[in-house]
Design a protein around this motif. Structure first.
Motif, PDB file in Angstrom:
ATOM      1  N   THR A 364       0.558  -1.426  -0.386  1.00  0.00           N
ATOM      2  CA  THR A 364       0.246  -0.279   0.326  1.00  0.00           C
ATOM      3  C   THR A 364       1.091   1.605   0.048  1.00  0.00           C
ATOM      4  O   THR A 364       0.200   2.037  -0.287  1.00  0.00           O
ATOM      5  CB  THR A 364      -1.057  -0.388   1.029  1.00  0.00           C
ATOM      6  OG1 THR A 364      -0.237   0.235   2.200  1.00  0.00           O
ATOM      7  CG2 THR A 364      -1.439  -1.139   1.256  1.00  0.00           C
ATOM      8  N   THR A 365       1.878   0.783   0.929  1.00  0.00           N
ATOM      9  CA  THR A 365       3.056   2.444   0.571  1.00  0.00           C
ATOM     10  C   THR A 365       3.490   2.599  -0.730  1.00  0.00           C
ATOM     11  O   THR A 365       3.320   3.759  -1.590  1.00  0.00           O
ATOM     12  CB  THR A 365       4.164   1.739   1.403  1.00  0.00           C
ATOM     13  OG1 THR A 365       3.875   1.790   2.545  1.00  0.00           O
ATOM     14  CG2 THR A 365       5.070   3.426   1.303  1.00  0.00           C
ATOM     15  N   ALA A 366       3.928   1.391  -1.107  1.00  0.00           N
ATOM     16  CA  ALA A 366       4.418   1.750  -3.096  1.00  0.00           C
ATOM     17  C   ALA A 366       2.229   2.898  -4.014  1.00  0.00           C
ATOM     18  O   ALA A 366       3.190   3.481  -4.935  1.00  0.00           O
ATOM     19  CB  ALA A 366       4.660  -0.173  -3.385  1.00  0.00           C
ATOM     20  N   LEU A 367       1.672   2.050  -3.676  1.00  0.00           N
ATOM     21  CA  LEU A 367       0.697   2.588  -4.574  1.00  0.00           C
ATOM     22  C   LEU A 367       0.297   4.055  -4.140  1.00  0.00           C
ATOM     23  O   LEU A 367       0.117   4.634  -4.670  1.00  0.00           O
ATOM     24  CB  LEU A 367      -0.647   1.892  -3.389  1.00  0.00           C
ATOM     25  CG  LEU A 367      -0.293   0.242  -3.940  1.00  0.00           C
ATOM     26  CD1 LEU A 367      -1.802  -0.596  -4.075  1.00  0.00           C
ATOM     27  CD2 LEU A 367      -0.953   0.063  -6.475  1.00  0.00           C
ATOM     28  N   PHE A 368      -0.001   4.565  -2.598  1.00  0.00           N
ATOM     29  CA  PHE A 368       0.359   5.929  -2.037  1.00  0.00           C
ATOM     30  C   PHE A 368       1.380   6.113  -3.298  1.00  0.00           C
ATOM     31  O   PHE A 368       0.713   7.990  -3.691  1.00  0.00           O
ATOM     32  CB  PHE A 368      -0.116   5.754  -0.721  1.00  0.00           C
ATOM     33  CG  PHE A 368       0.136   7.406  -0.360  1.00  0.00           C
ATOM     34  CD1 PHE A 368      -1.646   7.690  -0.598  1.00  0.00           C
ATOM     35  CD2 PHE A 368       0.701   7.607  -0.076  1.00  0.00           C
ATOM     36  CE1 PHE A 368      -1.586   8.093   0.186  1.00  0.00           C
ATOM     37  CE2 PHE A 368       0.460   8.719   0.509  1.00  0.00           C
ATOM     38  CZ  PHE A 368      -1.182   9.883   0.091  1.00  0.00           C
ATOM     39  N   LYS A 369       2.896   5.726  -2.961  1.00  0.00           N
ATOM     40  CA  LYS A 369       4.030   6.612  -3.714  1.00  0.00           C
ATOM     41  C   LYS A 369       4.033   7.328  -4.505  1.00  0.00           C
ATOM     42  O   LYS A 369       3.906   8.528  -5.281  1.00  0.00           O
ATOM     43  CB  LYS A 369       5.421   6.471  -2.922  1.00  0.00           C
ATOM     44  CG  LYS A 369       5.528   6.574  -0.974  1.00  0.00           C
ATOM     45  CD  LYS A 369       7.051   5.602  -1.361  1.00  0.00           C
ATOM     46  CE  LYS A 369       7.362   6.095   0.334  1.00  0.00           C
ATOM     47  NZ  LYS A 369       8.669   5.672   0.497  1.00  0.00           N
TER      48      LYS A 369
END
Length: 441
Positions: A364-369
């Motif tokens: 989810t971090t990668a998607l938000f970044k």
């Protein structure tokens, strides 16, 4: 919408929303004006592809959603969530405290602390009162109304330094003894009729004149100082209830701005009450409100077996839990991890905790970044010091209850849970741009 207009709208929303009830009423009015149809939970729903809908529970939690033209089990929802409540002083049911010459014949209201409030800033403020009142009409039927006195009614006076020489070095606050606000001076409590006062307010504020008696109330004190842009260059937004009405406003504006491909997007905003006291209520994040709405949407728009369709929809969904983060305080930099102290006006914050106090993971971090890069918005990370405890949000609760992939984000803030908090004037606008793109993804 440019940053100035966005921030002016935020200030207005904060001013109009002294309680969760008022926040939901304000959001409902804005969404309805924008074409969202109000649904009643007790009614049969007739949902249509491309429709825009909203539903509230308890008058203090709200869900708004837009429907695409396809099957939500195939596309999933883009969901964001925040909470409508903030720490404060809540009136007790028997509000009027006894007066006596020993207490200076001061009329005081009994209060209890709602949530994890920072208590010291509540002293010497101009306080008003707002909330919800339940009453019986003269014909025996029941009614409910919102009240907001708007003007200063009370204060919690500090004890003078001359009478407490250790006030600046060794002061503790007793919530039972030290916090009852002072409203007036009079001979006795019998001189003040609380029920009559409420009845008069219902007449003056809501033009309700057939009240037989007041049955119950949920009333909260709040600071009357208006939200404001602060700083040499208006670098800051100062207000009560930034945690977490700022996030409610961000989610609402992002949802309203999602006008690109309604025929394709399934987007949803949930703003729950009671986060500050654990979320364990029918309208809180631990309650069934969100799952119930998703199940009803799936039942009408998804093909195939209903329970399986709901689970397929959730597995294809993503949830943004939006709640304020602790900004790096210039006077207390040692309270932050050296590499994870978010700066105000440097963009939204990804909140991470190894013990799952936040629901963020690497995916989810990668998607938000990636969304931040697409939106040309800077992004930061927050991790609490390893030798300090960590707060939590509706993120882990929603992730555990639904099984939806979740990330915890927010804007950095000073003075969280104070009567007046401080956020950067760029950050909410930054975040709204990212959430808008998220809804459109």
């Amino acid at each position: 919408m440019d940053k100035h207009s966005f921030n002016q709208g935020l200030l207005q929303f904060l001013q109009q929303s002294p309680t969760p009830f008022h926040a939901v009423t304000t959001m409902q009015s804005t969404l309805h004006t924008a074409g969202f149809e109000l649904l009643q939970e007790e009614d049969t729903w007739h949902l249509k592809p491309g429709g825009r809908y909203l539903v509230q529970r308890n008058g203090s939690s709200v869900i708004a959603f837009t429907l695409g033209s396809g099957d939500p089990a195939e596309s999933g929802f883009r969901m964001s969530g925040a909470h409508t409540d903030s720490p404060c002083l809540k009136l007790k049911p028997n509000a009027v405290m006894p007066t006596s010459p020993q207490t200076g014949n001061a009329l005081q209201f009994a209060v209890e602390v709602y949530g994890g409030a920072l208590l010291a800033p509540w002293f010497d403020r101009d306080l008003s009162l707002a909330g919800r009142v339940e009453y019986r009409r003269s014909d025996g039927s029941l009614g409910s109304a919102l009240l907001d006195w708007q003007r200063p009614l009370a204060t919690v006076p500090s004890l003078a330094i001359h009478l407490d020489r250790e006030a600046n070095s060794n002061r503790t606050i007793n919530a039972q003894k030290d916090l009852p606000p002072v409203l007036a001076l009079q001979a006795s409590a019998a001189d003040f009729d609380f029920n009559r006062w409420i009845i008069d307010a219902l007449s003056a504020q809501q033009s309700i004149d057939d009240v037989d008696s007041v049955l119950a109330h949920e009333l909260y004190f709040y600071d009357t100082q208006a939200p404001a842009m602060v700083g040499l260059h208006e670098d800051f937004i100062a207000s009560a209830r930034l945690d977490n009405l700022l996030s409610c406003y961000v989610g609402q504006q992002a949802l309203l701005a999602d006008d690109s491909t309604q025929a394709e997007n399934f987007a949803l905003l949930v703003c729950n009450d009671h986060e500050e006291v654990g979320s364990n209520s029918s309208c809180g994040a631990q309650g069934p409100f969100l799952r119930s709405v998703l199940a009803r949407i799936s039942a009408q728009l998804s093909a195939g077996d209903a329970p399986e369709a709901v689970e397929r929809m959730i597995r294809r969904s993503l949830f943004l839990s939006i709640d304020n983060a602790h900004g790096l305080h210039p006077n207390f930099a040692d309270k932050h991890d050296n590499n994870h102290g978010p700066l105000l006006n440097q963009g939204p914050v990804i909140k991470v905790n190894a013990n799952q106090r936040y629901a963020t993971n690497s995916r989810t971090t990668a998607l938000f970044k990636s969304l931040c890069v697409q939106s040309e918005v800077p992004v930061q990370s927050f991790v609490v010091r390893s030798d300090m405890g960590c707060g939590s949000t509706i993120g882990p609760i929603t992730a555990a209850g639904l099984g939806v992939e979740t990330i915890d984000i927010g804007v950095p803030t000073y003075g969280m849970h104070s009567i007046r908090e401080l956020a950067g004037s760029d950050d909410a606008w930054y975040l709204a741009r990212v959430v808008k793109r998220f809804f459109q993804s």
